[in-house]
Design an enzyme around this catalytic site. Structure first.
Site, PDB file in Angstrom:
ATOM      1  NE  ARG A  77      -3.581   0.479   2.310  1.00  0.00           N
ATOM      2  CZ  ARG A  77      -3.999   0.954   3.490  1.00  0.00           C
ATOM      3  NH1 ARG A  77      -3.988   0.192   4.544  1.00  0.00           N
ATOM      4  NH2 ARG A  77      -4.414   2.195   3.604  1.00  0.00           N
ATOM      5  CG  ASP A 111      -3.764   9.437   1.115  1.00  0.00           C
ATOM      6  OD1 ASP A 111      -3.711  10.573   1.617  1.00  0.00           O
ATOM      7  OD2 ASP A 111      -4.774   8.994   0.537  1.00  0.00           O
ATOM      8  CG  HIS A 126      -8.010   6.209  10.849  1.00  0.00           C
ATOM      9  ND1 HIS A 126      -8.992   5.819   9.968  1.00  0.00           N
ATOM     10  CD2 HIS A 126      -8.631   6.423  12.042  1.00  0.00           C
ATOM     11  CE1 HIS A 126     -10.163   5.798  10.607  1.00  0.00           C
ATOM     12  NE2 HIS A 126      -9.969   6.170  11.856  1.00  0.00           N
TER      13      HIS A 126
HETATM   14  P1  OAD Z   1     -14.455   3.695   2.955  1.00  0.00           P
HETATM   15  O1  OAD Z   1     -13.673   2.914   1.978  1.00  0.00           O
HETATM   16  O2  OAD Z   1     -15.162   2.981   4.030  1.00  0.00           O
HETATM   17  O3  OAD Z   1     -15.544   4.546   2.189  1.00  0.00           O
HETATM   18  C1  OAD Z   1     -15.224   5.254   1.045  1.00  0.00           C
HETATM   19  C2  OAD Z   1     -16.436   6.087   0.687  1.00  0.00           C
HETATM   20  O4  OAD Z   1     -16.055   6.899  -0.419  1.00  0.00           O
HETATM   21  C3  OAD Z   1     -17.646   5.276   0.238  1.00  0.00           C
HETATM   22  O5  OAD Z   1     -18.782   5.751   0.939  1.00  0.00           O
HETATM   23  C4  OAD Z   1     -17.760   5.564  -1.267  1.00  0.00           C
HETATM   24  O6  OAD Z   1     -19.114   5.656  -1.675  1.00  0.00           O
HETATM   25  C5  OAD Z   1     -17.098   6.905  -1.357  1.00  0.00           C
HETATM   26  N1  OAD Z   1     -16.459   7.178  -2.650  1.00  0.00           N
HETATM   27  C6  OAD Z   1     -15.902   6.335  -3.521  1.00  0.00           C
HETATM   28  N2  OAD Z   1     -15.378   7.011  -4.556  1.00  0.00           N
HETATM   29  C7  OAD Z   1     -15.593   8.314  -4.319  1.00  0.00           C
HETATM   30  C8  OAD Z   1     -15.270   9.522  -4.996  1.00  0.00           C
HETATM   31  N3  OAD Z   1     -14.608   9.519  -6.136  1.00  0.00           N
HETATM   32  N4  OAD Z   1     -15.661  10.698  -4.439  1.00  0.00           N
HETATM   33  C9  OAD Z   1     -16.338  10.716  -3.267  1.00  0.00           C
HETATM   34  N5  OAD Z   1     -16.657   9.620  -2.572  1.00  0.00           N
HETATM   35  C10 OAD Z   1     -16.286   8.434  -3.093  1.00  0.00           C
HETATM   36  O7  OAD Z   1     -13.454   4.823   3.497  1.00  0.00           O
HETATM   37  P2  OAD Z   1     -13.458   5.574   4.892  1.00  0.00           P
HETATM   38  O8  OAD Z   1     -14.821   6.057   5.246  1.00  0.00           O
HETATM   39  O9  OAD Z   1     -12.350   6.532   4.832  1.00  0.00           O
HETATM   40  O10 OAD Z   1      -9.525   2.501   8.700  1.00  0.00           O
HETATM   41  O11 OAD Z   1     -13.082   4.385   5.849  1.00  0.00           O
HETATM   42  C11 OAD Z   1     -12.849   4.635   7.179  1.00  0.00           C
HETATM   43  C12 OAD Z   1     -11.784   3.715   7.684  1.00  0.00           C
HETATM   44  O12 OAD Z   1     -12.142   2.361   7.427  1.00  0.00           O
HETATM   45  C13 OAD Z   1     -10.440   3.861   7.012  1.00  0.00           C
HETATM   46  O13 OAD Z   1      -9.690   4.928   7.508  1.00  0.00           O
HETATM   47  C14 OAD Z   1      -9.812   2.550   7.298  1.00  0.00           C
HETATM   48  C15 OAD Z   1     -10.964   1.674   6.928  1.00  0.00           C
HETATM   49  O14 OAD Z   1     -10.974   0.403   7.409  1.00  0.00           O
HETATM   50  C16 OAD Z   1      -8.527   1.754   9.157  1.00  0.00           C
HETATM   51  O15 OAD Z   1      -7.768   1.138   8.429  1.00  0.00           O
HETATM   52  C17 OAD Z   1      -8.443   1.776  10.648  1.00  0.00           C
END
Ligand code: OAD
Length: 255
Positions: A77, A111, A126
């Site tokens: 990653r 990132d 995170h």
């Molecule tokens: P997620 O991967 O859970 O969610 C990503 C969100 O982005 C989803 O709701 C998609 O619909 C949306 N999405 C996808 N493409 C997009 C775009 N081009 N523009 C806008 N939105 C878009 O990511 P996080 O909510 O960040 O934690 O996840 C939270 C945490 O869960 C992460 O930090 C990580 C993960 O497990 C750990 O590793 C502790």
């Protein structure tokens, strides 16, 4: 560019304090896979956690069981992230800081692309995948190319190094979380961009902002648990929605 409700722009233009929470969706257009729900729909196969089991890769137990596997997954990653560049969503948020000097940016992303785009001091809830720390004592350790062990060892105590990220089941750094909660509670406008709003405590920040009277703006092409509670929903990708929002704000001459 996505269309933006004028009332949302007005809320932003008159806000004294703006808080933004970003998630993996904001980096999706830089080529970094999200964890859940790619841009093409909640059932799409894009999310990392559809292909990999977080319990095997992103927990302290997984690291204790198979440190080499976890280390190599993070190396993969890290390599992916190192080749990525900020996209217009990151740049729009850096621009937004100029219109809203009180803006506090909170990110779940590890990132560091917000910093690369010019955001001043995002709260990295995170952690940061580019850094390593000692798994025993927690101190940050600079990389040493001569240590080819997988994972390498702490030069001070010999314990394994680990990426400086938060794993499932681990607490967030309290000073970072406290600052994020404060920013949520005092926000006039709270923007949640590119996050599934599923992982706590980050997911609770919008709720806390809303409970204290903030206007909630969600930017996400998919529906999330926050969608029904947001005052404005920009159901579009982050790059076009955030660029449109900042463009509209600049046309009001305000922030
Ligand atoms: P997620 O991967 O859970 O969610 C990503 C969100 O982005 C989803 O709701 C998609 O619909 C949306 N999405 C996808 N493409 C997009 C775009 N081009 N523009 C806008 N939105 C878009 O990511 P996080 O909510 O960040 O934690 O996840 C939270 C945490 O869960 C992460 O930090 C990580 C993960 O497990 C750990 O590793 C502790």
């Amino acid at each position: 560019m996505a269309s933006v409700p004028p009332a949302a722009v007005e809320a932003l233009a008159t806000a004294e304090r703006v808080t933004v929470l970003t998630g993996a969706g904001v980096s999706a257009e830089s080529g970094i896979p999200t964890f859940r729900d790619g841009p093409d729909g909640p059932d799409g196969p894009d999310g990392l956690w559809a292909r990999y089991d977080p319990a095997e890769l992103a927990t302290p137990e997984a690291f204790a069981r198979d440190p080499g596997l976890v280390w190599r997954w993070y190396e993969w990653r890290r390599d992916l992230v190192s080749r990525a560049r900020p996209n217009p969503a990151h740049r729009a948020l850096a621009d937004l800081e100029r219109y809203c000097p009180s803006l506090i940016l909170i990110t779940q992303n590890v990132d560091a692309l917000h910093q690369a785009a010019g955001s001043r001091a995002p709260l990295q809830l995170h952690g940061n995948i580019h850094r390593n720390r000692c798994s025993r004592e927690g101190m940050l350790i600079e990389p040493d190319a001569a240590d080819t062990r997988v994972p390498p060892a702490c030069p001070h105590c010999g314990a394994r190094l680990r990426p400086d990220v938060v794993w499932f089941g681990e607490p967030l750094r309290s000073e970072v979380l406290d600052a994020a909660v404060e920013a949520a509670r005092t926000a006039d406008v709270f923007i949640a961009a590119g996050t599934s709003s599923l992982v706590h405590p980050a997911a609770g920040l919008a709720e806390q902002a809303g409970a204290n009277g903030a206007t909630i703006i969600e930017i996400n092409p998919n529906v999330t648990p926050l969608t029904g509670r947001a005052h404005y929903v920009l159901a579009a990708r982050a790059a076009s929605a955030l660029a449109a929002l900042v463009q509209a704000l600049s046309e009001t001459g305000g922030g």
